[in-house]
Enzyme design. Sequence first.
Site, mmCIF file in Angstrom:
data_model
loop_
_atom_site.group_PDB
_atom_site.id
_atom_site.type_symbol
_atom_site.label_atom_id
_atom_site.label_comp_id
_atom_site.label_asym_id
_atom_site.label_seq_id
_atom_site.Cartn_x
_atom_site.Cartn_y
_atom_site.Cartn_z
ATOM 1 C CE LYS A 158 -3.870 2.193 0.010
ATOM 2 N NZ LYS A 158 -5.003 1.957 -0.899
ATOM 3 C CB SER A 220 -3.565 -0.617 -3.438
ATOM 4 O OG SER A 220 -4.664 0.263 -3.327
#
Length: 345
Positions: A158, A220
């Site tokens: 992330k 992401s």
Amino acid sequence: MPRLAIHRLSMAHPGDLSALEALIARGEVRAGEIRAVIGKTEGNGGLNDFTRGFFTQTLMLLLASQTGETPAALAARIPCVLSGGTEGALSPHYMVFSVSDEAAAGRGLALGTAFSPVTPAREIGRVAQIEAVVAAVRAAMADAGIARAEDVALVQVKAPAPQAPDPDARSTDAKLLMALSRAAAAVGAGVALGDIPADHATEAALLTDLSLYSNRVSISSGVEVTCNEVVVFGHADGWAEGIVAGVAPMADLLDLAGVQAAFAAAPGEVLGVIAKGEPDKTGAIRGHRHTMLGDTDIDAQRHLRGALGAIVAAVAGDGRVFVSGGAEHQGPPGGGLVCVFARSA
């Protein structure tokens, strides 16, 4: 000996942690043993998608009530990788990864985590972020006891995006900066795995040299994190057997065989699925025009998640699939990858 467990849980809304709370109450999951959470929320996946932060805040408050740690301390050691957007057949859900100790011997699927230092806006999409991810991936491998890069099945990251425009940032385009953050994290992870040559990991290569990619990296990005949060899965000695990970690349958005290959590599009860995809920048799929990149009403990534989600969910027989767009340097250009976690038969 550590044993990895995976629970895939549904949610009624982005702050609904009732399924996890029930598992903890029944003793099926110990809050202190939770090492990472990866999930899909029903937001838009963009800069103003606050469903991800809402879920993270609720999760840390729940775990704080169970462990006695502060939410800040928990957030600093438990990666919470959330992707917004559950278009089409996709269902909001989250996967809880916990690690317990037990007396056993073997070689099984291992999990390791690491956090890079806080990444300021001026470092996003630059060599500094690439190098920070290289170091974090290697730290996560060491945390898992994975000795060789070839034993890594998947790296999930992330990556951060600035919450407000910053004059020191590489771009003033917020969406482009999110893409650059994903690209830098993907290239950094690829370098750590030996899939991308270190001397090719330059700022100029990000988003331009798409021949540089790894089939084992999923990224992401979002405003809810301030650093690169890394989760590594791979095989290592000293971990209990029982869970397997099957990973396969997708050559393009219609690569059903690639999806099936990932499932075939992980026979047994499916515990979770992660998929990455990208609208082909050429504007065509197998020689025929697509309109994802030119639609002014619906963002291309929402098209992507709806289409890829339907394909993967059809194979899985379950809409609880982590499907994320923005697959820059994550699998072949215009394609992506699929990872399936399963309890071996």
